[in-house]
Design an enzyme around this catalytic site. Structure first.
Site, PDB file in Angstrom:
ATOM      1  N   GLU A  34       0.770  -1.409   0.009  1.00 47.34           N
ATOM      2  CA  GLU A  34       0.087   0.051   0.231  1.00 47.34           C
ATOM      3  C   GLU A  34       0.824   1.183   0.016  1.00 47.34           C
ATOM      4  O   GLU A  34       1.844   1.418   0.957  1.00 47.34           O
ATOM      5  CB  GLU A  34      -0.972   0.026   1.307  1.00 47.34           C
ATOM      6  CG  GLU A  34      -2.315   0.370   0.883  1.00 47.34           C
ATOM      7  CD  GLU A  34      -2.890  -0.485  -0.021  1.00 47.34           C
ATOM      8  OE1 GLU A  34      -3.068  -0.070  -1.194  1.00 47.34           O
ATOM      9  OE2 GLU A  34      -3.443  -1.642   0.307  1.00 47.34           O
ATOM     10  N   HIS A  35       0.557   2.000  -0.966  1.00 48.87           N
ATOM     11  CA  HIS A  35       1.297   3.402  -1.093  1.00 48.87           C
ATOM     12  C   HIS A  35       2.841   3.131  -1.324  1.00 48.87           C
ATOM     13  O   HIS A  35       3.384   4.264  -1.358  1.00 48.87           O
ATOM     14  CB  HIS A  35       1.024   4.300   0.112  1.00 48.87           C
ATOM     15  CG  HIS A  35      -0.134   4.853   0.452  1.00 48.87           C
ATOM     16  ND1 HIS A  35      -0.414   6.286   0.081  1.00 48.87           N
ATOM     17  CD2 HIS A  35      -1.181   4.464   0.823  1.00 48.87           C
ATOM     18  CE1 HIS A  35      -1.870   6.427   0.288  1.00 48.87           C
ATOM     19  NE2 HIS A  35      -2.234   5.211   0.990  1.00 48.87           N
ATOM     20  N   THR A  36       2.848   1.902  -2.061  1.00 49.11           N
ATOM     21  CA  THR A  36       4.039   1.638  -2.631  1.00 49.11           C
ATOM     22  C   THR A  36       4.081   1.980  -4.092  1.00 49.11           C
ATOM     23  O   THR A  36       5.326   2.225  -4.720  1.00 49.11           O
ATOM     24  CB  THR A  36       4.452   0.324  -2.479  1.00 49.11           C
ATOM     25  OG1 THR A  36       3.448  -0.739  -2.902  1.00 49.11           O
ATOM     26  CG2 THR A  36       4.676   0.059  -0.977  1.00 49.11           C
ATOM     27  N   ALA A 123     -16.267   1.596  -3.201  1.00 45.85           N
ATOM     28  CA  ALA A 123     -15.756   0.606  -2.481  1.00 45.85           C
ATOM     29  C   ALA A 123     -14.233   0.490  -2.378  1.00 45.85           C
ATOM     30  O   ALA A 123     -13.428  -0.306  -1.588  1.00 45.85           O
ATOM     31  CB  ALA A 123     -16.156  -0.705  -2.323  1.00 45.85           C
ATOM     32  N   GLY A 124     -13.495   1.010  -3.491  1.00 45.61           N
ATOM     33  CA  GLY A 124     -12.001   1.003  -3.602  1.00 45.61           C
ATOM     34  C   GLY A 124     -11.622  -0.294  -4.227  1.00 45.61           C
ATOM     35  O   GLY A 124     -10.487  -0.591  -4.155  1.00 45.61           O
ATOM     36  N   SER A 126     -11.820  -0.468  -7.531  1.00 51.80           N
ATOM     37  CA  SER A 126     -11.438  -0.092  -8.777  1.00 51.80           C
ATOM     38  C   SER A 126     -12.372  -0.397 -10.124  1.00 51.80           C
ATOM     39  O   SER A 126     -12.059  -0.840 -10.935  1.00 51.80           O
ATOM     40  CB  SER A 126     -10.079  -0.667  -9.403  1.00 51.80           C
ATOM     41  OG  SER A 126      -9.445   0.011 -10.370  1.00 51.80           O
ATOM     42  N   GLU A 160      -6.821   8.185 -17.523  1.00 50.20           N
ATOM     43  CA  GLU A 160      -7.360   8.885 -16.030  1.00 50.20           C
ATOM     44  C   GLU A 160      -6.913   9.834 -15.628  1.00 50.20           C
ATOM     45  O   GLU A 160      -7.169  10.761 -14.910  1.00 50.20           O
ATOM     46  CB  GLU A 160      -7.366   7.458 -15.063  1.00 50.20           C
ATOM     47  CG  GLU A 160      -8.296   7.958 -13.752  1.00 50.20           C
ATOM     48  CD  GLU A 160      -8.731   6.311 -13.177  1.00 50.20           C
ATOM     49  OE1 GLU A 160      -9.134   6.551 -12.117  1.00 50.20           O
ATOM     50  OE2 GLU A 160      -8.642   5.396 -13.682  1.00 50.20           O
ATOM     51  N   ASP A 172      -4.101  -0.499 -10.851  1.00 47.32           N
ATOM     52  CA  ASP A 172      -5.417  -0.925 -11.263  1.00 47.32           C
ATOM     53  C   ASP A 172      -5.725  -1.601 -12.727  1.00 47.32           C
ATOM     54  O   ASP A 172      -6.405  -2.444 -12.824  1.00 47.32           O
ATOM     55  CB  ASP A 172      -6.390   0.171 -10.758  1.00 47.32           C
ATOM     56  CG  ASP A 172      -6.441   0.634  -9.292  1.00 47.32           C
ATOM     57  OD1 ASP A 172      -5.624  -0.222  -8.523  1.00 47.32           O
ATOM     58  OD2 ASP A 172      -7.040   1.717  -9.119  1.00 47.32           O
ATOM     59  N   TYR A 221      -3.445  12.104   0.771  1.00 48.16           N
ATOM     60  CA  TYR A 221      -2.587  11.203  -0.092  1.00 48.16           C
ATOM     61  C   TYR A 221      -1.575  12.187  -0.576  1.00 48.16           C
ATOM     62  O   TYR A 221      -0.430  11.651  -0.785  1.00 48.16           O
ATOM     63  CB  TYR A 221      -3.663  10.989  -1.146  1.00 48.16           C
ATOM     64  CG  TYR A 221      -2.979  10.069  -2.439  1.00 48.16           C
ATOM     65  CD1 TYR A 221      -3.001   8.633  -2.378  1.00 48.16           C
ATOM     66  CD2 TYR A 221      -2.652  10.958  -3.473  1.00 48.16           C
ATOM     67  CE1 TYR A 221      -2.380   8.013  -3.427  1.00 48.16           C
ATOM     68  CE2 TYR A 221      -1.861  10.218  -4.414  1.00 48.16           C
ATOM     69  CZ  TYR A 221      -1.783   8.783  -4.557  1.00 48.16           C
ATOM     70  OH  TYR A 221      -1.390   8.062  -5.584  1.00 48.16           O
TER      71      TYR A 221
END
Length: 387
Positions: A34-36, A123-124, A126, A160, A172, A221
């Site tokens: 995560e966040h990598t 819901a995240g 994608s 995007e 994603d 973020y």
């Protein structure tokens, strides 16, 4: 598949003929890492059995006619020669964006298109990347364009970023395009090299939405990203991907405490993500449990992106599965979902515990999804007489 039968019927209703091609592209969940991604590191997503279905037919002109079944049949009608952002129909901008970018490399004519999907919104999981890849796969199949999965993912990401205006990474779109049934995908966000690792068939992926709206995610973020860039600069590396834990501790005095802890999360998370691949290969779910627990703890204490209801969900599930499976927050943080790898025989116990305990402890009702790891985007050519 049954969904394609319904999709073909809907296409015939709107366009009075059978579609030429029908396509499905899955949503995804990130098991660890995560966040990598924006730190050029490693991520470990799996495509899931929720996705976007698109049916398309050829046109002789340059017009795109796209119908969104899930928005009461709303139609977006535009020319390939004049693709502009549509304020009134935000869903259509994902279609417009990918076709605009695709047309810069490939020549193709107009398209009749109908879209539907079952990826839970917000819901995240994608839903946007699923839509982008489904549209690209459909049009590429329709016009026999030599579009690879990686190229489709890059087009979706660029659309995007530049057209829709969301600064997403590549994960994603890539997993939606290249997912493999029964496997998660270990992705190197720097080189785009990837490899598949099996999920034991005796386990299921359980996703629980905390139903806490992620209100702070944009500003926080951006702040986390700036802090990671600051840490990399102070360490003299291009990104935290290139930093080691020894380098980080050697440079600790040059950093503020928050910047140090943000970097510690990213560097340790990359190590955990690589270790996850080895653990899955060996079906060692005791190690999986440990890695996912450490990831969640790092997100809570070092990256500071979890919230109490999400921590509560993780604790409830952990009480049921212990070291037999793993559970952690997934996604950007400040709300959203947790993901768990759960032995099939414990799934009912997890469902029951979450249903009873989460509301009792938080006053919030969750949404729970039982998932399997599925293949990436695929298409099917219609055998019926077309337009």
């Amino acid at each position: 598949m049954a969904e394609f039968n319904k999709l073909a019927q809907a296409f015939e209703y709107y366009f009075q003929c059978a579609p030429d091609v029908m396509t499905r592209a899955p949503g995804r969940v990130n098991l660890i890492g995560e966040h990598t991604d924006y730190n050029q590191g490693f991520v470990f997503p799996a495509a899931i059995n929720f996705g976007t279905d698109v049916a398309v037919g050829r046109r002789d002109d340059r017009i795109i006619s796209a119908v969104a079944m899930d928005y009461s049949g709303a139609t977006s009608y535009f020319s390939m020669d004049d693709i502009r952002f549509d304020q009134a129909q935000p869903w259509s901008n994902y279609v417009r964006g990918v076709l605009k970018v695709l047309s810069e490399t490939y020549d193709f004519n107009g398209v009749n298109m109908i879209i539907t999907g079952n990826v839970p919104q917000g819901a995240g999981l994608s839903s946007s990347a699923s839509l982008e890849i489904a549209v690209l796969k459909a049009v590429a199949s329709l016009y026999k364009l030599p579009l690879s999965g990686v190229e489709a993912a890059l087009i979706g990401q660029r659309a995007e970023n530049e057209f829709v205006g969301c600064s997403c990474g590549i994960m994603d779109q890539l997993i939606s395009a290249l997912g493999k049934a029964g496997n998660a995908l270990l992705l190197d966000c720097q080189s785009l090299a990837y490899e598949y690792h099996p999920i034991n068939p005796d386990y299921q992926v359980v996703i629980v939405n905390s139903n806490v709206k992620r209100g702070l995610v944009d500003s926080e973020y951006n702040l986390r990203r700036e802090q990671c860039e600051e840490a990399a600069s102070l360490l003299g590396v291009e990104s935290l991907r290139a930093a080691t834990m020894d380098q980080l501790y050697a440079g600790r005095e040059r950093m503020s405490d928050p910047v140090f802890r943000r970097a510690r999360h990213v560097i340790s998370e990359n190590d955990r993500t690589l270790a996850m691949g080895r653990a899955l290969e060996e079906s060692d779910y005791r190690i999986v449990s440990q890695l996912m627990a450490e990831s969640h703890r790092s997100m809570r204490e070092d990256f500071e992106i979890t919230i109490e209801p999400v921590d509560t969900l993780v604790a409830i599930i952990d009480e049921v599965i212990g070291t037999q499976g793993g559970v952690r927050m997934t996604g950007g943080g400040f709300g959203g979902c947790v993901v768990a790898l759960v032995p099939k025989e414990l799934v009912p116990s997890v469902e029951n515990a979450v249903s009873v305990e989460y509301h009792a402890r938080t006053g919030i009702r969750e949404s729970l999804y039982i998932c399997t790891a599925e293949q990436g985007a695929f298409s099917e050519t219609s055998l019926d007489e077309n337009c």
